[in-house]
Write a protein that holds these residues in place. Structure first.
Motif, PDB file in Angstrom:
ATOM      1  N   PRO A   4       0.831  -1.197   0.000  1.00  0.00           N
ATOM      2  CA  PRO A   4       0.000   0.000   0.000  1.00  0.00           C
ATOM      3  C   PRO A   4       0.868   1.250   0.000  1.00  0.00           C
ATOM      4  N   HIS A   9      -2.936   6.147   1.650  1.00  0.00           N
ATOM      5  CA  HIS A   9      -3.936   5.278   2.266  1.00  0.00           C
ATOM      6  C   HIS A   9      -4.714   5.951   3.398  1.00  0.00           C
ATOM      7  N   LEU A  14      -6.743   9.818   1.056  1.00  0.00           N
ATOM      8  CA  LEU A  14      -7.295   8.958   0.005  1.00  0.00           C
ATOM      9  C   LEU A  14      -8.467   9.643  -0.689  1.00  0.00           C
ATOM     10  N   ALA A  18      -8.679  10.701  -4.497  1.00  0.00           N
ATOM     11  CA  ALA A  18      -9.758  10.162  -5.336  1.00  0.00           C
ATOM     12  C   ALA A  18     -10.537  11.288  -5.994  1.00  0.00           C
ATOM     13  N   PHE A  83      -1.746   6.891  -6.950  1.00  0.00           N
ATOM     14  CA  PHE A  83      -3.152   6.605  -6.635  1.00  0.00           C
ATOM     15  C   PHE A  83      -3.599   5.335  -7.351  1.00  0.00           C
ATOM     16  N   VAL A  87      -4.900   1.862  -5.710  1.00  0.00           N
ATOM     17  CA  VAL A  87      -6.221   1.286  -6.005  1.00  0.00           C
ATOM     18  C   VAL A  87      -6.046  -0.162  -6.475  1.00  0.00           C
ATOM     19  N   TYR A  89      -3.642  -2.142  -5.686  1.00  0.00           N
ATOM     20  CA  TYR A  89      -3.282  -2.927  -4.493  1.00  0.00           C
ATOM     21  C   TYR A  89      -4.542  -3.301  -3.712  1.00  0.00           C
ATOM     22  N   LEU A  90      -5.430  -2.319  -3.503  1.00  0.00           N
ATOM     23  CA  LEU A  90      -6.648  -2.573  -2.734  1.00  0.00           C
ATOM     24  C   LEU A  90      -7.518  -3.629  -3.421  1.00  0.00           C
ATOM     25  N   ARG A  91      -7.627  -3.513  -4.735  1.00  0.00           N
ATOM     26  CA  ARG A  91      -8.455  -4.482  -5.489  1.00  0.00           C
ATOM     27  C   ARG A  91      -7.839  -5.869  -5.444  1.00  0.00           C
ATOM     28  N   LEU A  93      -5.990  -7.027  -3.116  1.00  0.00           N
ATOM     29  CA  LEU A  93      -6.168  -7.517  -1.749  1.00  0.00           C
ATOM     30  C   LEU A  93      -7.556  -8.123  -1.573  1.00  0.00           C
ATOM     31  N   LEU A  94      -8.560  -7.442  -2.131  1.00  0.00           N
ATOM     32  CA  LEU A  94      -9.929  -7.952  -2.002  1.00  0.00           C
ATOM     33  C   LEU A  94     -10.141  -9.207  -2.837  1.00  0.00           C
ATOM     34  N   GLY A  97      -7.651 -12.235  -1.521  1.00  0.00           N
ATOM     35  CA  GLY A  97      -7.910 -12.757  -0.182  1.00  0.00           C
ATOM     36  C   GLY A  97      -6.718 -12.706   0.753  1.00  0.00           C
TER      37      GLY A  97
ATOM     38  N   ARG B   5      -8.775  -6.638   4.709  1.00  0.00           N
ATOM     39  CA  ARG B   5      -9.743  -6.679   3.603  1.00  0.00           C
ATOM     40  C   ARG B   5     -10.884  -5.690   3.849  1.00  0.00           C
ATOM     41  N   ALA B   8      -9.663  -2.323   3.026  1.00  0.00           N
ATOM     42  CA  ALA B   8      -9.554  -2.182   1.567  1.00  0.00           C
ATOM     43  C   ALA B   8     -10.928  -1.928   0.956  1.00  0.00           C
ATOM     44  N   LEU B  12     -12.055   1.471  -1.014  1.00  0.00           N
ATOM     45  CA  LEU B  12     -12.574   1.474  -2.387  1.00  0.00           C
ATOM     46  C   LEU B  12     -13.959   2.115  -2.437  1.00  0.00           C
TER      47      LEU B  12
END
Lengths: 97, 191
Positions: A4, A9, A14, A18, A83, A87, A89-91, A93-94, A97, B5, B8, B12
């Protein structure tokens, strides 16, 4: 997967990134409008904008409209890249898992 | 730095909401001049109807044509000046659809007049005019509360004029209904 971006973050930073990222290319946003959009205080905004500017992620322009000072912010190229990396990285991560 | 998570997902979501806010504000800015143009169309056409009724038909036909051409030209200029970005593509799509919706609504009005056959000019004016503020309210449910507010105030002005200002209805429509569109457009620019 890159880690991140610790600068971006933080919640308020953020949202700043954004918001500026969503502007059309080359456009900037006035301090007052950005503050209202985020529901932040002057001090809070100044702290986080300072951190983003120090990291080279935003550009701050100051000028006058008549006699009234105006401060506008825009995302730099480095800021936009950071940025988008964050983003991604966040996606990841989701999704990963 | 560890990001969970949940964090995150929240991040988002915040990003999405921030982007939506910008799209909404840019939409307001693009819509503002159109409201102002049509506000002036209503103002001038209704004022001419009130004081020079012999020119009513020509005035409305001419000013509606001016309004449609102006909105079309504004739309073309706005699309040309728009720089790439998330807000640009969303608002370009919305703008095209608003233009097409307006065409559909004019056809609806034509059919409504054929079927309902309003007996007085006041009835015809009110029936046609009140349609648009309700469209703005519908648009506002999707695109932002300021649009809803403008539609609501304009519809209220039309109803008040229809029931309580019968003798000066056209002038009322010009000043208060047209005026609310002009004021609304200016208000949108400040968003």
């Amino acid at each position: 997967m890159d880690g991140p971006d610790e600068i971006i973050h933080q919640s308020t930073r953020l949202k700043i990134a954004a918001t500026l990222n969503a502007l059309p290319s080359g456009e900037s946003l006035e301090f007052g409008k950005l503050k209202n959009m985020l529901g932040a205080t002057d001090g809070n905004m100044a702290t986080h904008l300072g951190a983003l500017e120090k990291a080279g992620y935003i550009a701050v322009e100051k000028d006058f409209v008549g006699k009234k000072p105006r401060t506008r912010m825009s995302l730099t190229r480095a800021g936009r890249k950071a940025f988008h990396r964050h983003v991604a990285y966040l996606r990841d991560l989701l999704e990963g898992g | 730095m560890n990001v969970t998570r949940d964090e995150a997902a929240q991040a988002l979501d915040d990003i999405s909401k921030a982007s939506d806010r910008v799209v909404k504000l840019k939409g307001y800015h693009y819509g503002a001049p159109h409201f102002i143009v049509w506000g002036f169309v209503w103002l001038f056409a209704n004022t001419i109807t009130e004081f020079w009724p012999q020119y009513t038909q020509n005035a409305w036909i001419s000013l509606l044509a001016v309004g449609m051409i102006s909105s079309t030209v504004l739309g073309v200029l706005q699309r040309r000046n728009v720089k790439p970005g998330p807000a640009a593509s969303v608002n370009a799509r919305i703008g095209r659809r608003i233009g097409m919706t307006s065409g559909v609504m004019f056809a609806f009005i034509f059919c409504l007049m054929l079927i309902a056959q309003p007996e007085t000019n006041r009835e015809a004016n009110a029936m046609i005019s009140i349609l648009f503020p309700f469209l703005y309210m519908c648009a506002g449910l999707w695109a932002g509360w300021r649009l809803f507010a403008i539609g609501f105030v304009t519809a209220a002005a039309i109803l008040v004029g229809y029931y309580y200002v019968k003798d000066w209805f056209d002038l009322w429509m010009g000043v208060f209904a047209g005026g609310s569109l002009i004021a609304g457009g200016i208000w949108l620019r400040t968003a």
